[in-house]
Design a protein around this motif. Sequence first.
Motif, short mmCIF file in Angstrom:
data_model
loop_
_atom_site.label_atom_id
_atom_site.label_comp_id
_atom_site.label_asym_id
_atom_site.label_seq_id
_atom_site.Cartn_x
_atom_site.Cartn_y
_atom_site.Cartn_z
N GLN A 374 16.10 -43.19 -158.54
CA GLN A 374 16.33 -41.84 -158.00
C GLN A 374 17.60 -41.81 -157.15
O GLN A 374 18.37 -40.85 -157.20
N LYS A 377 20.59 -41.83 -159.45
CA LYS A 377 20.76 -40.50 -160.06
C LYS A 377 21.41 -39.53 -159.07
O LYS A 377 22.31 -38.76 -159.44
N ASP A 381 24.92 -37.70 -159.67
CA ASP A 381 24.91 -36.23 -159.66
C ASP A 381 25.93 -35.69 -158.66
O ASP A 381 26.64 -34.73 -158.94
N GLU A 394 18.94 -33.56 -167.11
CA GLU A 394 18.14 -34.63 -166.52
C GLU A 394 18.15 -35.89 -167.38
O GLU A 394 18.26 -37.01 -166.85
N ASP A 395 18.02 -35.75 -168.71
CA ASP A 395 17.99 -36.94 -169.57
C ASP A 395 19.32 -37.68 -169.54
O ASP A 395 19.36 -38.92 -169.55
#
Length: 449
Positions: A374, A377, A381, A394-395
């Motif tokens: 997380q 990510k 992002d 998301e993928d």
Amino acid sequence: MNITQEKTGNLNAVVKIKIAPADYTERVDKAIKEQAKKAQLPGFRKGMVPAAHIKRMYGKSILVDEINNLLNDTLSKYIADEKLEVLGQPLPKTDDEKEFKWDNTDEFEFDYELGLSPAFDVAISSKDKFTQYVVKADKETLESRIKNIRRSYGKMTNPEVSEEGDVLYADFTQLAADGSVYEGGIANTATLRLDQVADKKILKTLVGLKKDAEVTIDIQKALEDAAVIAKVLNISEDDAKELKANFKLTVKNINRLEEADLNQEFFDKLFGEGVVTDEAGFRAKITEEVESMFTQDADRKLSNDIYEQFLAKHNFELPDEFLRRWLKATNEKLTDEELAEGYDDFAKNLKWTLIENKIIKDNSIEIKYEDVVQAAKAKIDMQFRMYSPSPLPEDQLAQYAVQFLQQKENANQVFEEVKALKTFEQIKSVATLEQKEIDYDKFIALDKR
């Protein structure tokens, strides 16, 4: 085998390891036999070399290797069994008076210095007070972000007259001291972004130009940055640093990135169809995005304030002299000057790591693999959002995160970031946080103090 420990200070100890032939003979004999099975020597078939021959040829080096392996295993087990919390790694003590025959009859004695971690408690309570800033977007910052987004989705045009922010496509020709073209001098055709021009007076001479217009500029004064000069003139950075000359700039074309219109097509590209329908909604979304980025800056300052306050509050000692020797022993290229300059920062970070580990242990805080994914990510992002407010699917984000974590260095870095985050979260859940609104420009000034 005999192992003893002697305290030589509050945070220092020496471990003595005595090894008799009975402790290593079996290991050495086994290693010799294994070597004999693998050896390929002239006059012998593979795997048929007599162990006695291997012992005669390589016995001493095998003995040295096995003694080293035995020492490492023994010392590691002793530290684990005794639950010693050591800093750095054990350092072998040299003793010139000890001489060994290395003939499989020696009784060895080796001494290792240890630097021990200090015993301390971490007290967290509501008496620990911190300011939690809520940073608001000031007008200038907001307008700058809106302008950049509109330009990112804008279109390129070729106006007749240059303005600030334009890009000039031009010929650059080196001039002699008398203003004539310097024979054999530098000549190149390149683009020049006017926002790269540092000198305001020179910038004024480059505004209001049309195609084929000529202007003389002092290249060093105009651009200042050797890397920019090198790119514009197609020369090395070293040559750019030394260059002192005027250049004739001849405009060949003017490029301008026009800002996108604030219409429904633009809003749909940014946020999805129908999410935003007018300029007010657009500004509200950008304000939300900008202030979300500010939240990260505010969290960073809060974490730094906690870091500094907790270091001051828990002012325990370290085995400094041992750690200095350990740093020198494990970093051959480290000079005494570098060690002297950098040790205080090293010690400060080590103290925080010890505080962090204590908080994690005392509160039974777990760091799971999902937490690390997380965090990876979120990092990726944030990087993408610097260029576009539209989030990654998301993928795709998950795929990038897994690829990122496959590199050990990246995985370790993110793990440490998660560990720090959980530590700060634990402190913030107990300490007193006083919220205070502040404009971004004032926050930046505050953060630089």
